[in-house]
Design a protein around this motif. Structure first.
Motif, PDB file in Angstrom:
ATOM      1  N   LEU A  37      10.554   2.226   3.656  1.00  4.76           N
ATOM      2  CA  LEU A  37      10.784   3.349   3.058  1.00  4.76           C
ATOM      3  C   LEU A  37       9.590   3.541   1.716  1.00  4.76           C
ATOM      4  CD1 LEU A  37      14.500   4.160   3.802  1.00  4.76           C
ATOM      5  CD2 LEU A  37      12.482   5.426   4.558  1.00  4.76           C
ATOM      6  N   HIS A  38       9.413   4.605   1.420  1.00  2.00           N
ATOM      7  CA  HIS A  38       8.861   4.810   0.516  1.00  2.00           C
ATOM      8  C   HIS A  38       9.689   4.881  -0.950  1.00  2.00           C
ATOM      9  CE1 HIS A  38       5.980   6.184  -3.391  1.00  2.00           C
ATOM     10  NE2 HIS A  38       4.899   6.312  -2.714  1.00  2.00           N
ATOM     11  N   PRO A  39       9.204   4.226  -2.210  1.00  2.00           N
ATOM     12  CA  PRO A  39      10.453   4.457  -3.122  1.00  2.00           C
ATOM     13  C   PRO A  39      10.673   5.757  -2.892  1.00  2.00           C
ATOM     14  CG  PRO A  39       8.534   3.156  -4.264  1.00  2.00           C
ATOM     15  CD  PRO A  39       8.184   2.738  -2.265  1.00  2.00           C
ATOM     16  N   VAL A  99       0.645  -0.925   0.480  1.00  3.52           N
ATOM     17  CA  VAL A  99       0.286  -0.406  -0.007  1.00  3.52           C
ATOM     18  C   VAL A  99       0.710   1.713   0.181  1.00  3.52           C
ATOM     19  CG1 VAL A  99      -1.774   1.430   0.922  1.00  3.52           C
ATOM     20  CG2 VAL A  99      -2.025  -1.499   1.035  1.00  3.52           C
ATOM     21  N   GLY A 100       0.793   1.816  -0.614  1.00  2.00           N
ATOM     22  CA  GLY A 100       1.888   3.278  -0.711  1.00  2.00           C
ATOM     23  C   GLY A 100       0.459   4.435  -0.809  1.00  2.00           C
ATOM     24  N   GLU A 101       1.159   5.630  -1.244  1.00  2.49           N
ATOM     25  CA  GLU A 101       0.176   6.526  -0.446  1.00  2.49           C
ATOM     26  C   GLU A 101      -0.825   7.378  -1.566  1.00  2.49           C
ATOM     27  OE1 GLU A 101       3.073   9.980   0.646  1.00  2.49           O
ATOM     28  OE2 GLU A 101       1.604  11.089   0.323  1.00  2.49           O
ATOM     29  N   GLY A 102      -0.247   7.041  -2.846  1.00  2.00           N
ATOM     30  CA  GLY A 102      -1.535   7.697  -4.158  1.00  2.00           C
ATOM     31  C   GLY A 102      -0.814   8.214  -5.229  1.00  2.00           C
ATOM     32  N   PRO A 103      -1.561   8.360  -6.279  1.00  2.00           N
ATOM     33  CA  PRO A 103      -0.992   8.659  -7.319  1.00  2.00           C
ATOM     34  C   PRO A 103      -0.599   9.544  -8.128  1.00  2.00           C
ATOM     35  CG  PRO A 103      -3.141   7.724  -7.606  1.00  2.00           C
ATOM     36  CD  PRO A 103      -2.954   7.844  -5.986  1.00  2.00           C
ATOM     37  N   GLY A 104       0.718   9.631  -8.418  1.00  2.00           N
ATOM     38  CA  GLY A 104       1.025  10.834  -9.299  1.00  2.00           C
ATOM     39  C   GLY A 104       1.005  11.059 -10.867  1.00  2.00           C
ATOM     40  N   GLU A 105       1.781  11.920 -11.547  1.00  2.00           N
ATOM     41  CA  GLU A 105       1.044  12.147 -12.633  1.00  2.00           C
ATOM     42  C   GLU A 105       0.833  11.127 -13.190  1.00  2.00           C
ATOM     43  OE1 GLU A 105       3.524  15.156 -13.961  1.00  2.00           O
ATOM     44  OE2 GLU A 105       2.634  15.258 -16.320  1.00  2.00           O
ATOM     45  N   ASN A 106       2.264  10.540 -13.338  1.00  2.83           N
ATOM     46  CA  ASN A 106       1.883   9.259 -14.608  1.00  2.83           C
ATOM     47  C   ASN A 106       1.163   8.117 -14.121  1.00  2.83           C
ATOM     48  OD1 ASN A 106       4.710   9.365 -16.297  1.00  2.83           O
ATOM     49  ND2 ASN A 106       5.547   9.052 -13.816  1.00  2.83           N
ATOM     50  N   GLU A 107       0.626   7.400 -12.733  1.00  2.00           N
ATOM     51  CA  GLU A 107      -0.223   7.278 -12.408  1.00  2.00           C
ATOM     52  C   GLU A 107      -1.654   7.427 -13.094  1.00  2.00           C
ATOM     53  OE1 GLU A 107       2.026   8.288 -10.571  1.00  2.00           O
ATOM     54  OE2 GLU A 107       3.511   6.389 -10.261  1.00  2.00           O
ATOM     55  N   ASP A 108      -1.707   8.674 -12.823  1.00  2.00           N
ATOM     56  CA  ASP A 108      -2.724   9.346 -12.766  1.00  2.00           C
ATOM     57  C   ASP A 108      -3.389   9.338 -14.676  1.00  2.00           C
ATOM     58  OD1 ASP A 108      -5.283  11.069 -12.943  1.00  2.00           O
ATOM     59  OD2 ASP A 108      -4.051  12.225 -13.839  1.00  2.00           O
ATOM     60  N   ARG A 122      -3.211   3.209 -13.617  1.00  2.00           N
ATOM     61  CA  ARG A 122      -1.822   1.780 -13.240  1.00  2.00           C
ATOM     62  C   ARG A 122      -1.235   2.228 -11.457  1.00  2.00           C
ATOM     63  NH1 ARG A 122       1.515  -0.416 -16.718  1.00  2.00           N
ATOM     64  NH2 ARG A 122       1.644  -1.875 -14.734  1.00  2.00           N
ATOM     65  N   PRO A 123      -0.696   1.711  -9.994  1.00  2.00           N
ATOM     66  CA  PRO A 123      -0.250   2.071  -9.837  1.00  2.00           C
ATOM     67  C   PRO A 123       1.506   2.412  -9.780  1.00  2.00           C
ATOM     68  CG  PRO A 123      -0.802   0.173  -9.161  1.00  2.00           C
ATOM     69  CD  PRO A 123      -1.482   0.901 -10.237  1.00  2.00           C
ATOM     70  N   PHE A 124       2.035   3.115  -9.007  1.00  2.00           N
ATOM     71  CA  PHE A 124       3.913   2.837  -9.403  1.00  2.00           C
ATOM     72  C   PHE A 124       4.331   2.529 -10.600  1.00  2.00           C
ATOM     73  CE2 PHE A 124       2.830   2.084  -5.119  1.00  2.00           C
ATOM     74  CZ  PHE A 124       4.248   3.424  -4.461  1.00  2.00           C
ATOM     75  N   VAL A 125       4.032   4.030 -11.479  1.00  2.00           N
ATOM     76  CA  VAL A 125       4.473   3.669 -12.623  1.00  2.00           C
ATOM     77  C   VAL A 125       4.966   4.852 -13.292  1.00  2.00           C
ATOM     78  CG1 VAL A 125       2.546   2.436 -13.873  1.00  2.00           C
ATOM     79  CG2 VAL A 125       2.718   4.672 -13.950  1.00  2.00           C
ATOM     80  N   THR A 158      -1.651  -1.187  -3.723  1.00  2.00           N
ATOM     81  CA  THR A 158      -2.660   0.014  -3.959  1.00  2.00           C
ATOM     82  C   THR A 158      -2.435   1.364  -3.029  1.00  2.00           C
ATOM     83  OG1 THR A 158      -4.891  -0.010  -3.927  1.00  2.00           O
ATOM     84  CG2 THR A 158      -4.066  -1.144  -2.291  1.00  2.00           C
ATOM     85  N   ASN A 159      -3.237   1.636  -2.980  1.00  2.00           N
ATOM     86  CA  ASN A 159      -2.603   3.227  -2.719  1.00  2.00           C
ATOM     87  C   ASN A 159      -3.404   3.666  -1.405  1.00  2.00           C
ATOM     88  OD1 ASN A 159       0.079   3.991  -3.926  1.00  2.00           O
ATOM     89  ND2 ASN A 159      -1.598   3.870  -5.614  1.00  2.00           N
ATOM     90  N   VAL A 160      -3.417   4.223  -0.240  1.00  2.00           N
ATOM     91  CA  VAL A 160      -4.764   4.578   0.732  1.00  2.00           C
ATOM     92  C   VAL A 160      -5.801   5.841  -0.265  1.00  2.00           C
ATOM     93  CG1 VAL A 160      -4.589   6.863   2.375  1.00  2.00           C
ATOM     94  CG2 VAL A 160      -2.078   4.937   2.498  1.00  2.00           C
TER      95      VAL A 160
HETATM   96  N1  URA Z   1       3.657   6.599  -5.006  1.00  2.00           N
HETATM   97  C1  URA Z   1       2.369   6.294  -4.572  1.00  2.00           C
HETATM   98  O1  URA Z   1       2.598   6.586  -3.160  1.00  2.00           O
HETATM   99  N2  URA Z   1       1.668   5.527  -4.924  1.00  2.00           N
HETATM  100  C2  URA Z   1       1.940   5.275  -6.857  1.00  2.00           C
HETATM  101  O2  URA Z   1       0.904   4.142  -7.247  1.00  2.00           O
HETATM  102  C3  URA Z   1       2.988   5.927  -7.245  1.00  2.00           C
HETATM  103  C4  URA Z   1       4.088   6.627  -6.237  1.00  2.00           C
END
Ligand code: URA
Length: 215
Positions: A172-174, A48-57, A61-64, A88-90
């Motif tokens: 740690l978050h990437p 579980v990450g935090e939330g989508p950024g620009e590429n994910e939006d 897709r999460p974490f792309v 997934t994300n929060v």
């Molecule tokens: N960072 C996040 O926490 N989630 C993503 O999906 C992408 C970047």
């Protein structure tokens, strides 16, 4: 068993479809795509990450983005691919506001936005998947899943019981790792690999434990 597995995948897909038109918080106003999650909904390990950024939006897709490439590398070093975990994300929509030049700048989701998305989508998803281990990436995820006021530097790498899955651990978050340089980068990256490996081993251990209930 087989029917149970198919049912899980169907239920997660149904939740994903139901989330597409979500307007429960203002994040929907600026989103391009709802980023629900991807990977294997039958996996005992959920990230579980935090939330989508620009590429994910853009892609849904999460974490792309760059953080996702780093996450994939670290997973691979532990012998895993995306198809072995569910990611997934929060929050499911990008949290970003325009800066003075009009360019969209990511910001952390507010506690209201996070709470809304957790109640509507994260909790129900985890209730279907019933992961043995949840790996939280970054403090916002650990605050949501493990406990409020999570201290990443002191508490990362250890397991906590949680209502969302049998065990949760944070790393740690990437994106944070990518902001480090030189030795700090190497050691932060190594700590994420170590935390993923610890989570993977815990799944193997937890599979041997008796189920939480008899019936
Ligand atoms: N960072 C996040 O926490 N989630 C993503 O999906 C992408 C970047």
């Amino acid at each position: 068993m087989m029917a149970e597995a198919i049912d899980k995948a169907v239920q997660v897909e149904k939740l994903c479809q139901k989330a597409q038109p979500c307007i429960a918080c203002d994040l929907h106003l600026r989103r391009t795509n709802v980023v629900f999650g991807e990977g294997n909904p039958l996996s005992p390990l959920v990230i579980v990450g935090e939330g989508p950024g620009e590429n994910e939006d853009k892609t849904g897709r999460p974490f792309v983005g760059r953080a996702g490439v780093l996450l994939d590398e670290c997973l691979r070093e532990c012998g895993m691919l995306r198809k072995h975990v569910y990611i997934t994300n929060v929050v499911r929509c990008r949290a970003a506001d325009p800066d003075e030049t009009g360019r969209m700048k990511n910001r952390p989701p507010t506690s209201q936005e996070s709470a809304t998305c957790i109640n509507l989508w994260l909790e129900p998803t985890l209730a279907v998947i019933q992961p043995l281990v949840i790996l939280c990436l970054g403090a916002p995820s650990a605050n949501a899943i493990i406990h409020k006021g999570f201290k990443m530097m002191q508490e990362r790498g250890t397991f906590f019981p949680t209502k969302y899955g049998r065990y949760a651990i944070a790393g740690l978050h990437p994106a944070y790792i990518l902001r480090q340089q030189g030795e700090a980068f190497d050691s932060a990256r190594a700590s994420l690999v170590a935390d993923i490996e610890t989570a993977r081993k815990k799944v193997i251990e937890a599979k041997k434990e008796p189920p939480a209930t008899l019936f």
